[in-house]
Scaffold this active site. Structure first.
Site, PDB file in Angstrom:
ATOM      1  N   ALA A 128       0.703  -1.334  -0.001  1.00 13.74           N
ATOM      2  CA  ALA A 128      -0.322  -0.126   0.095  1.00 13.74           C
ATOM      3  C   ALA A 128       0.754   1.383  -0.047  1.00 13.74           C
ATOM      4  O   ALA A 128       0.385   2.440  -0.389  1.00 13.74           O
ATOM      5  CB  ALA A 128      -0.865   0.049   1.382  1.00 13.74           C
ATOM      6  N   ASP A 142       1.502  -7.490  15.739  1.00 15.99           N
ATOM      7  CA  ASP A 142       1.643  -9.243  16.229  1.00 15.99           C
ATOM      8  C   ASP A 142       3.129  -9.233  16.933  1.00 15.99           C
ATOM      9  O   ASP A 142       3.513  -9.653  17.914  1.00 15.99           O
ATOM     10  CB  ASP A 142       1.229 -10.097  15.487  1.00 15.99           C
ATOM     11  CG  ASP A 142      -0.088  -9.854  14.910  1.00 15.99           C
ATOM     12  OD1 ASP A 142      -0.298  -9.911  13.637  1.00 15.99           O
ATOM     13  OD2 ASP A 142      -0.930  -9.435  15.518  1.00 15.99           O
ATOM     14  N   GLN A 188       2.802   8.301  14.051  1.00 14.33           N
ATOM     15  CA  GLN A 188       2.856   9.266  12.720  1.00 14.33           C
ATOM     16  C   GLN A 188       1.380   9.412  11.938  1.00 14.33           C
ATOM     17  O   GLN A 188       0.824   8.305  11.702  1.00 14.33           O
ATOM     18  CB  GLN A 188       3.822   8.978  11.746  1.00 14.33           C
ATOM     19  CG  GLN A 188       3.744  10.004  10.461  1.00 14.33           C
ATOM     20  CD  GLN A 188       5.162   9.823   9.542  1.00 14.33           C
ATOM     21  OE1 GLN A 188       5.011   9.059   8.876  1.00 14.33           O
ATOM     22  NE2 GLN A 188       5.858  10.554   9.776  1.00 14.33           N
ATOM     23  N   HIS A 224      -0.452  10.705   8.727  1.00 10.38           N
ATOM     24  CA  HIS A 224      -0.208  11.066   7.344  1.00 10.38           C
ATOM     25  C   HIS A 224      -1.162  12.257   7.005  1.00 10.38           C
ATOM     26  O   HIS A 224      -2.522  11.809   7.329  1.00 10.38           O
ATOM     27  CB  HIS A 224      -0.194   9.896   6.421  1.00 10.38           C
ATOM     28  CG  HIS A 224       0.197  10.371   5.090  1.00 10.38           C
ATOM     29  ND1 HIS A 224      -0.521  11.004   4.206  1.00 10.38           N
ATOM     30  CD2 HIS A 224       1.249   9.630   4.530  1.00 10.38           C
ATOM     31  CE1 HIS A 224       0.268  11.112   3.138  1.00 10.38           C
ATOM     32  NE2 HIS A 224       1.392  10.389   3.197  1.00 10.38           N
ATOM     33  N   LEU A 275      -4.746   5.800   2.169  1.00  7.40           N
ATOM     34  CA  LEU A 275      -3.651   6.795   1.622  1.00  7.40           C
ATOM     35  C   LEU A 275      -3.671   7.477   0.565  1.00  7.40           C
ATOM     36  O   LEU A 275      -3.918   6.768  -0.591  1.00  7.40           O
ATOM     37  CB  LEU A 275      -2.335   5.948   1.918  1.00  7.40           C
ATOM     38  CG  LEU A 275      -1.037   6.995   1.594  1.00  7.40           C
ATOM     39  CD1 LEU A 275      -0.799   7.872   2.686  1.00  7.40           C
ATOM     40  CD2 LEU A 275       0.131   5.955   1.528  1.00  7.40           C
ATOM     41  N   GLU A 321       2.124  11.261  -0.400  1.00  6.96           N
ATOM     42  CA  GLU A 321       2.812  12.455  -0.301  1.00  6.96           C
ATOM     43  C   GLU A 321       2.975  13.025  -1.532  1.00  6.96           C
ATOM     44  O   GLU A 321       3.347  14.093  -1.747  1.00  6.96           O
ATOM     45  CB  GLU A 321       3.767  12.308   0.707  1.00  6.96           C
ATOM     46  CG  GLU A 321       4.404  13.670   1.070  1.00  6.96           C
ATOM     47  CD  GLU A 321       5.102  13.225   2.394  1.00  6.96           C
ATOM     48  OE1 GLU A 321       4.690  13.053   3.325  1.00  6.96           O
ATOM     49  OE2 GLU A 321       6.388  13.545   2.420  1.00  6.96           O
ATOM     50  N   ARG A 337       5.479  15.451   7.842  1.00 10.67           N
ATOM     51  CA  ARG A 337       4.251  15.060   8.281  1.00 10.67           C
ATOM     52  C   ARG A 337       3.651  15.439   9.531  1.00 10.67           C
ATOM     53  O   ARG A 337       2.565  15.968   9.791  1.00 10.67           O
ATOM     54  CB  ARG A 337       4.059  13.689   8.128  1.00 10.67           C
ATOM     55  CG  ARG A 337       4.490  13.325   6.713  1.00 10.67           C
ATOM     56  CD  ARG A 337       4.697  11.666   6.468  1.00 10.67           C
ATOM     57  NE  ARG A 337       4.891  11.209   5.511  1.00 10.67           N
ATOM     58  CZ  ARG A 337       4.716  10.127   4.971  1.00 10.67           C
ATOM     59  NH1 ARG A 337       4.903   9.010   5.790  1.00 10.67           N
ATOM     60  NH2 ARG A 337       4.977   9.762   3.581  1.00 10.67           N
ATOM     61  N   HIS A 380      -0.849   6.504  10.305  1.00 11.41           N
ATOM     62  CA  HIS A 380      -0.050   5.881   9.157  1.00 11.41           C
ATOM     63  C   HIS A 380       1.166   4.804   9.570  1.00 11.41           C
ATOM     64  O   HIS A 380       1.388   3.977   8.838  1.00 11.41           O
ATOM     65  CB  HIS A 380       0.516   6.955   8.322  1.00 11.41           C
ATOM     66  CG  HIS A 380       1.067   6.511   7.079  1.00 11.41           C
ATOM     67  ND1 HIS A 380       0.495   5.781   6.106  1.00 11.41           N
ATOM     68  CD2 HIS A 380       2.131   6.765   6.566  1.00 11.41           C
ATOM     69  CE1 HIS A 380       1.403   5.506   5.188  1.00 11.41           C
ATOM     70  NE2 HIS A 380       2.417   6.221   5.316  1.00 11.41           N
ATOM     71  N   TYR A 381       1.825   5.579  10.595  1.00 12.26           N
ATOM     72  CA  TYR A 381       3.259   4.580  10.644  1.00 12.26           C
ATOM     73  C   TYR A 381       3.497   4.673  12.228  1.00 12.26           C
ATOM     74  O   TYR A 381       3.122   5.805  12.970  1.00 12.26           O
ATOM     75  CB  TYR A 381       4.278   5.351  10.042  1.00 12.26           C
ATOM     76  CG  TYR A 381       5.674   4.719  10.069  1.00 12.26           C
ATOM     77  CD1 TYR A 381       6.688   5.129  10.774  1.00 12.26           C
ATOM     78  CD2 TYR A 381       6.031   3.558   9.393  1.00 12.26           C
ATOM     79  CE1 TYR A 381       7.824   4.588  11.100  1.00 12.26           C
ATOM     80  CE2 TYR A 381       7.279   3.138   9.453  1.00 12.26           C
ATOM     81  CZ  TYR A 381       8.114   3.536  10.152  1.00 12.26           C
ATOM     82  OH  TYR A 381       9.384   2.837  10.502  1.00 12.26           O
ATOM     83  N   ARG A 393       9.011  10.389  11.186  1.00 16.07           N
ATOM     84  CA  ARG A 393       9.553   9.769  10.124  1.00 16.07           C
ATOM     85  C   ARG A 393       9.567  10.794   8.771  1.00 16.07           C
ATOM     86  O   ARG A 393       8.256  11.051   8.605  1.00 16.07           O
ATOM     87  CB  ARG A 393       9.294   8.463   9.959  1.00 16.07           C
ATOM     88  CG  ARG A 393       9.584   7.938   8.320  1.00 16.07           C
ATOM     89  CD  ARG A 393       9.058   6.269   8.224  1.00 16.07           C
ATOM     90  NE  ARG A 393       7.566   5.958   7.966  1.00 16.07           N
ATOM     91  CZ  ARG A 393       7.230   6.359   6.573  1.00 16.07           C
ATOM     92  NH1 ARG A 393       8.057   6.638   5.732  1.00 16.07           N
ATOM     93  NH2 ARG A 393       6.020   6.364   6.641  1.00 16.07           N
ATOM     94  N   LEU A 394      10.371  10.815   7.953  1.00 17.16           N
ATOM     95  CA  LEU A 394      10.294  11.573   6.705  1.00 17.16           C
ATOM     96  C   LEU A 394       9.701  10.599   5.814  1.00 17.16           C
ATOM     97  O   LEU A 394      10.166   9.404   5.695  1.00 17.16           O
ATOM     98  CB  LEU A 394      11.568  12.079   6.168  1.00 17.16           C
ATOM     99  CG  LEU A 394      12.275  13.156   6.930  1.00 17.16           C
ATOM    100  CD1 LEU A 394      13.461  13.698   6.254  1.00 17.16           C
ATOM    101  CD2 LEU A 394      11.352  14.383   7.253  1.00 17.16           C
ATOM    102  N   SER A 402       9.250   8.455   2.528  1.00 20.47           N
ATOM    103  CA  SER A 402      10.008   7.381   1.747  1.00 20.47           C
ATOM    104  C   SER A 402      11.278   6.954   2.374  1.00 20.47           C
ATOM    105  O   SER A 402      12.181   6.276   1.770  1.00 20.47           O
ATOM    106  CB  SER A 402      10.606   8.445   0.536  1.00 20.47           C
ATOM    107  OG  SER A 402      11.493   9.339   0.686  1.00 20.47           O
ATOM    108  N   ASN A 403      11.666   7.139   3.737  1.00 24.35           N
ATOM    109  CA  ASN A 403      12.629   6.664   4.338  1.00 24.35           C
ATOM    110  C   ASN A 403      12.081   5.407   4.870  1.00 24.35           C
ATOM    111  O   ASN A 403      13.173   4.387   5.147  1.00 24.35           O
ATOM    112  CB  ASN A 403      13.084   7.396   5.607  1.00 24.35           C
ATOM    113  CG  ASN A 403      14.332   8.317   5.366  1.00 24.35           C
ATOM    114  OD1 ASN A 403      14.865   8.547   4.410  1.00 24.35           O
ATOM    115  ND2 ASN A 403      14.602   9.382   6.229  1.00 24.35           N
ATOM    116  N   LEU A 419      10.488   2.730   3.115  1.00 24.27           N
ATOM    117  CA  LEU A 419      10.649   1.557   2.274  1.00 24.27           C
ATOM    118  C   LEU A 419      12.144   1.472   2.185  1.00 24.27           C
ATOM    119  O   LEU A 419      12.531   0.346   2.133  1.00 24.27           O
ATOM    120  CB  LEU A 419      10.142   2.200   0.788  1.00 24.27           C
ATOM    121  CG  LEU A 419       8.322   2.024   0.898  1.00 24.27           C
ATOM    122  CD1 LEU A 419       7.988   2.385  -0.673  1.00 24.27           C
ATOM    123  CD2 LEU A 419       8.118   0.557   0.945  1.00 24.27           C
TER     124      LEU A 419
END
Lengths: 134, 586, 247
Positions: B48, B212, B231, B233, B243, B246, B288, B356-357, B391-392, B394-395, B397
Site C-alpha cells: 500500500a 503481532d 505518525q 499522514h 492513503l 505525499e 508530516r 499511518h506509521y 519519520r520522513l 520515503s525513508n 521503504l
C-alpha cells in the site's frame, strides 16, 4: 490433532456442457466460436461450386440456378451474418494481440482496427472488380 | 505437536522479511530459511505504500544532506550512527532492487528518476509511479521465488516466541487452514511483522497491521522503544482512511482550508510558494508531523471544511492537469473517484490526517539485533532508531531494504559463531505451554466480553486521548482505559470455536497484541513530558533536550502497566537544532 | 448520513460441521458509500463473528478480497453497494476449492506463479557499483501494464478454460511471465517459454477474454496471452524453417 478429513476443502464442479449458460459474456464467446461452423459450411459450399464448374456447362448452370432459389438466399444471409460477426469480432481484438509502440505511447486500438477494415474494404473492391461488378 | 526445524525463521513476509530471506539465500547458501506469515506475501501492507524510497543518487545531493534531513526530521531523536548507515546503504539497496527488475520510473535518458518529498532538502525519492511499495513488494516476492532455500509457510499465525536458556529458539504458530499449532525450532528468529496502526479507528493501515510481532517480542522481555511516536499522514481519505500519497504534494498539489487559503504558511512553513512549483522542505512539502499539527490547529479555529465524514482540508491538484495526474498519480485518481466520487482533475479532494506509521517498535541496535540473543527485528516493527520522533516520507521503504538485509547478515553471523542445539525437552514444554494458553481461549464458556466491543473501546480511547495532540489528563484516562481493557480481555469468549480458518480466533489474538502495544504507547506518552516530533503535549509544549534527548523503553510487566526506562540517543555530529521549514532561508 | 437495509446471501462452509456449502441470509444496515467488504465487516462485528473471509488494504492493491458478487468475480473492497439492487449473493471465488466460508484454497495459483520463472534473468550482468540498467520511458511502458497484477485471481475465476481444465497455467501467471519477457533488461524468455508455451500453458487459452473484462487493474491478461502465442508461433517457425538461428 485434527485429521486431514475435517479440513477437507469443498470443490465446486463446473458443468461440462452448460458452463456457457452461466454468464452473458460466455454466451457471446460461444456465438463467436460457433461462427466457424458457418464459415466452414461456406467453404464446403465453395468447394461444391468448384466441383460443379469442373463438371461442365450444364452442371454449372443448374448450380447457378439453385443459387437464386429461396433456400440458397436464406443460407447466404445466415452465413453472411455469422461471417460478419466473425470478422468484426476478430478485428476488434487485434490491437490486444499486436500492440504497436510508436515512441513512448502505443498506437491507439482504433487505428489498428481501422486499418484492418480499410484493407478489407480494399480487397473487397478488388475482388468485386475482378468479378466484373464494375 | 509437529516441529519444523530451520536455521532462520522469519516472522513476516513484507518488504523487510522478504529482503532478509533473499539476503540469507544469496549470501549463506547452506542455511535453511522458513518464511512465515499470517498472509500470503503479496498481501503484506508494503503493497500500500505509494510515494517512494529515498536514496542519494543525484549529483546535487549528498549523504550528508540525507543525513541532516533525516535527523532534523526526526527532531533529533534518531540514533545518528544508524542514520549514517541508512543513508550510506540506501543507494546500493535501491540499485539492487532495480537489478532485480523493479520498474522504477525513469528520466528520458533511461536513468532512474527521483521526486521531491516532504522534509527533504533535495530530490532523492525513487518512485514507481504512485505504487512504489506495491512494485517493491512484488519485485522482492518474485525474486524470492528463485531460491529453493526459502521455504514459505503462508497463513500461519505466530502465537508465542519460544525462549529457553536466555535465547530465542523459535516460535509456535497456528496453521490457519487446519487450526493446528506447530513449533518452528530455529537457531535465529527475525521479526518483520510491521506496525500496529489498527489500534486507531482512522488509519491508512490494512486489517493485518495489528502489532503481532511487537507484542511477541515485548511479552518475551524485549523492550518496545519510542512507542509514543505515532505518525499521522496528512492526506488520508476521510471515509476509508486509505492513503493519498505525499507525492500528490511532491508533484505540486496544495492544501487549502475552507476559505481557499493555503493555511500551512500560518504555521511556520511559509512563505507561500507558487502554485504547482513546490519548494522542497517548505509549505506542502513540510514534514508530516508539522502538517498534521497545522490541520489540528486550523480545525480548532473552525476553518476546516465540514463533510459528512468530519472536518477536512482540501487537497487541490487540478492545476497539475489530467496528463500529469494519469502518469504520476493514477492510483490516487482512481481511489478519489471510486471511494469519494471526486475527480482530482476537476475538483479538490477532501482529506484529513490519519494514523499511518509507528516510529516506535522492538528495540534493536544498529545491527538489527535485540537484547535477546537469537532475536532480530527489522522494518516498521523495529525501532533502531532511524526515524526518531518523526519519520520522513520515503525513508521507510528504504529502511525495509537496508535493515532487512542487515538483520539477515546479523542472524547469519550469530549462527556462524555457533549456537547450541537446544534442550528438546525444555523447548517441547514451552511449546506445550503455548498450546495450553491457546486452548484456554477455546475452552472458555462463561465469557462476558465481546471482541468487537473491546476493540471499539480501545480505538475510541486512542483516537480521543493519544492523537495528534495529547494532554496529561487525557493520557491518564487512556492508560486507565487500556489497563481495564487488558483485564477484561481475559474474559473474552470466542463465538467461533472451530479449527479451520477461524478468523474470530485470529482477531481475538490480534486484539491482544494491539492492547499490549497500545498500552506501551499511552504509558510512554504520559511519561514523556515534552513535545517532540509527532508526540505533541498541550501541557508541555516545548522540546526538552536536557531531560528527553533519550529513547523511551517500555518493558512488559505481566498483569500491569509497562515499566518505563530511558536510553540516551546516539548523537555523533548533529547537535539538536531548530527544525526550520520556512522558505527563504538557505 | 443515510443508511439503507441491504440483504446479503453469503455462502457458508465449515468442513468440520458441513458436508456441503449452504447460503445464509443477513440483513444489514449500510451506509450509502459502502462496499460489499464494509457490509461483511459489519456482519462480522455485529451479527455473526463466525464469518471468515480475507481482506486487508481496502484500496484494491493487496488482492486479498476477491469473491463472487452476484456471480461476477469482484474485489469486495471495490464492489459498491450502490450498484446492486435486491439481494446480493456473495460466494467464494469460483474455480478454487472452498476452505471455509469465503476463503478459498489458492495453492494451485501460488504453484503456477512460481513455475513460470517470474523474476528478472538479466540479459547482461552488471555490478551494483556500475549503477542501474538504463531503461527509457518507452521501454518501461512496453511492459508496465503487466506489472500491475495484484494476484487477486479474479481472472482465474472468470476463465472458463481454467474452470474446465484445472491444469491450465492461467492468465495471471502467464501475463507475469510476459511482463518479464517484455522487460528490456531481461534475457530469460527462452527459459520461460518452456513453461508457458506448452499445452497447459498458453495453448489452452481460447481467447474468451473474460479475464481482461474482470481484471480490476486493467492488466489485460488476454492481450498478454495472445502476444505470447504469437511469439511462440514465430519461435516454432524459426526453429523449424531456420534451424541455424537457434543455437
Amino acid at each position: 490433532m485434527e485429521d486431514q478429513m475435517s479440513s477437507k476443502p469443498y470443490i465446486r464442479e463446473v458443468p461440462r456442457y452448460s458452463w456457457f449458460l452461466r454468464q452473458p459474456r460466455y454466451m457471446r464467446y460461444m456465438l463467436r466460436e460457433v461462427t466457424c461452423i458457418f464459415i466452414g459450411a461456406y467453404a464446403v459450399f465453395l468447394l461444391v461450386a468448384l466441383r460443379r464448374l469442373s463438371e461442365g456447362r450444364e452442371a454449372w448452370e443448374s448450380f447457378v440456378q439453385m443459387l437464386t432459389g429461396p433456400a440458397s438466399l436464406v443460407f447466404h444471409l445466415i452465413v453472411l451474418a455469422f461471417a460478419l460477426y466473425h470478422t468484426t469480432s476478430w478485428f476488434n481484438v487485434t490491437p490486444k494481440a499486436m500492440p504497436i509502440q510508436a515512441g513512448e505511447d502505443f498506437v491507439p486500438g482504433a487505428v489498428i482496427v481501422g486499418a484492418h477494415y480499410a484493407v478489407w474494404l480494399a480487397v473487397s473492391v478488388v475482388l468485386l472488380f475482378l468479378a466484373g461488378v464494375f | 505437536m509437529e516441529t519444523i526445524r530451520t536455521d532462520v525463521a522469519i516472522l513476516g513476509a513484507g518488504g523487510a522479511g522478504l529482503r532478509a530471506a533473499i539476503a540469507l539465500a544469496e549470501t549463506s547458501p547452506g542455511l535453511s530459511i522458513a518464511l512465515v506469515s499470517k498472509v500470503y506475501p503479496m498481501r503484506s501492507h508494503t503493497c500500500a505504500a505509494e510515494g517512494g524510497a529515498a536514496g542519494v543518487i543525484k549529483a546535487d545531493d549528498s549523504l550528508e544532506h540525507h543525513f541532516n534531513d533525516t535527523v532534523g526530521g526526526g527532531d533529533w531523536l534518531c540514533d545518528q550512527d544508524a542514520v549514517d548507515f541508512l543513508v550510506q546503504e540506501a543507494p546500493k539497496e535501491l540499485i539492487q532492487l532495480e537489478h532485480w527488475g523493479c520498474p522504477w520510473s525513469r528520466e528520458a535518458d533511461g536513468s532512474v528518476a527521483v521526486r521531491p518529498f516532504g522534509g527533504m532538502k533535495k530530490q532523492r525519492t525513487w518512485f514507481a509511479a504512485d505504487k512504489s511499495g506495491f512494485h517493491i513488494l512484488h519485485t522482492l516476492f518474485q525474486t524470492s521465488l528463485q531460491f529453493p532455500a526459502i521455504q514459505r509457510f503462508d497463513e500461519y499465525y505466530v502465537t508465542d516466541l519460544i525462549v529457553d536458556d536466555g535465547r530465542c529458539q523459535g516460535f509456535t504458530a497456528i496453521e490457519m487452514r487446519s487450526g493446528q499449532m506447530k513449533f518452528f525450532q530455529a537457531g535465529a528468529v527475525i521479526i518483520a511483522s510491521g506496525g500496529a496502526g489498527r489500534m486507531f479507528p482512522f488509519t491508512t493501515n490494512g486489517a493485518i497491521k495489528t502489532g503481532d510481532g511487537m507484542a511477541l517480542a515485548y511479552r518475551a522481555g524485549v523492550p518496545l522503544k519510542d512507542m509514543e511516536f505515532v505518525q499521522y499522514h496528512p492526506t488520508g481519505l476521510p471515509n476509508t482512511g486509505t492513503l493519498l500519497t505525499e507525492a500528490c504534494r511532491g508533484e505540486g498539489g496544495i492544501l487549502l482550508n475552507k476559505n481557499g487559503r493555503r493555511f500551512l504558511q500560518d504555521y511556520g512553513m511559509g512563505p507561500e510558494t507558487p502554485v504547482g512549483q513546490p519548494v522542497l522542505k517548505t509549505m506542502e512539502l513540510g514534514p508530516r508531523d508539522r502538517v498534521s499539527q497545522a490541520f489540528w490547529h486550523e480545525q480548532k479555529k473552525g476553518n476546516m471544511v465540514p463533510t459528512r465524514w468530519g472536518d477536512c482540508m482540501l487537497l487541490d491538484m487540478r492545476h497539475l492537469g489530467e496528463k500529469k495526474i494519469n502518469e504520476r498519480l493514477p492510483l490516487v485518481r482512481d481511489m478519489a473517484v471510486s471511494y469519494l466520487g471526486v475527480d482530482p482533475v476537476t475538483d479538490a479532494v477532501p482529506v484529513r490526517p490519519v494514523v499511518h506509521y509507528m516510529m516506535g517498535g522492538i528495540d534493536t541496535d544498529i545491527d538489527a539485533a535485540t537484547l535477546m540473543p537469537g532475536l532480530f527485528a527489522a522494518g516498521e516493527c523495529a525501532c533502531v532508531s532511524i526515524n526518531g520522533a518523526n519519520r520522513l516520507g520515503s525513508n521507510s521503504l528504504t529502511e525495509l531494504l537496508v535493515f532487512g538485509r542487515r538483520a539477515a547478515v546479523s542472524a547469519a553471523a550469530y549462527l556462524e559463531a555457533g549456537v547450541g542445539a537446544g534442550n528438546s525437552a525444555a523447548l517441547a514444554a514451552r511449546a506445550a505451554e503455548a498450546q495450553a494458553r491457546l486452548r484456554a481461549l477455546f475452552d472458555r464458556s462463561d465469557g462476558t466480553e465481546t471482541l468487537a466491543g473491546l476493540r471499539r473501546e480501545m480505538m475510541a480511547t486512542m483516537e480521543e486521548h493519544a492523537g495528534i495532540y495529547r494532554s496529561g489528563e487525557g493520557l491518564k484516562v487512556a492508560c486507565a482505559t487500556l489497563a481495564d481493557l487488558r483485564r477484561r480481555y481475559a474474559a473474552i469468549e470466542l463465538h467461533d470455536k472451530t479449527n479451520v480458518y477461524n478468523t474470530d480466533l485470529l482477531q481475538a489474538l490480534e486484539l491482544g497484541a494491539m492492547l499490549d502495544c497500545a498500552e506501551a504507547v499511552t504509558v510512554s506518552a504520559l511519561a514523556r513530558t515534552e513535545s517532540r516530533g509527532a508526540h505533541q503535549r498541550l501541557d508541555f509544549t516545548a522540546r526538552d533536550d536536557a531531560k528527553f534527548l533519550r529513547h523511551t523503553l517500555a518493558r512488559y510487566r505481566p498483569g500491569g502497566e509497562p515499566a518505563i526506562d530511558y536510553r540516551d540517543v546516539v548523537i555523533t555530529r548533529s547537535p539538536p537544532g531548530v527544525r526550520d521549514y520556512s522558505g527563504g532561508h538557505e | 448520513m443515510s443508511r439503507r437495509q441491504i440483504e446479503l446471501e453469503v455462502l457458508r462452509y465449515n468442513p468440520e460441521t458441513d458436508t456441503e456449502p449452504h447460503f445464509q441470509r443477513y440483513s444489514v444496515s449500510c451506509e450509502d458509500e459502502w462496499v460489499v467488504l464494509d457490509a461483511l465487516n459489519h456482519i462480522k462485528e455485529t451479527i455473526d463473528p463466525t464469518l471468515s473471509y480475507r481482506w486487508s488494504c481496502h484500496m484494491a492493491v493487496c488482492g486479498s478480497c476477491g469473491m463472487m458478487v452476484n456471480g461476477e468475480p469482484k474485489l469486495s473492497c471495490k464492489a459498491f453497494l450502490r450498484n446492486y439492487e435486491g439481494v446480493i449473493r456473495v460466494e467464494p471465488l469460483a474455480h478454487f476449492p472452498i476452505q471455509r466460508d469465503l476463503v478459498t484454497v489458492i495453492d494451485d495459483f501460488v504453484t503456477k506463479l512460481r513455475q513460470v520463472k517470474p523474476y528478472l534473468i538479466p540479459k547482461q550482468e552488471k555490478t551494483l557499483a556500475a549503477g542501474e540498467y538504463l531503461q527509457t520511458p518507452a521501454e518501461l511502458k512496453k511492459y508496465k501494464q503487466y506489472t500491475l497484477c495484484i494476484n487477486c485471481m479474479l481472472c482465474y475465476a472468470a476463465c472458463p478454460e481454467y474452470g474446465l481444465v484445472p491444469k491450465f497455467i492461467g492468465p495471471a501467471a502467464i501475463s507475469l511471465a510476459h511482463r518479464y519477457n517484455q522487460d528490456s533488461r531481461d534475457g530469460g524468455r527462452e527459459a520461460r517459454q518452456q513453461e508457458i508455451a506448452k499445452n497447459e500453458g498458453v495453448w489452452e487459452c481460447s481467447f474468451v477474454g473474460a479475464c481482461s473484462e474482470v481484471c480490476p487493474e486493467h492488466v489485460d491478461p488476454a492481450g498478454a496471452l495472445q502476444q505470447v502465442k504469437i511469439q511462440s508461433t514465430v519461435d516454432w517457425y524459426q526453429e523449424h524453417l531456420m534451424p541455424w538461428k537457434t543455437k
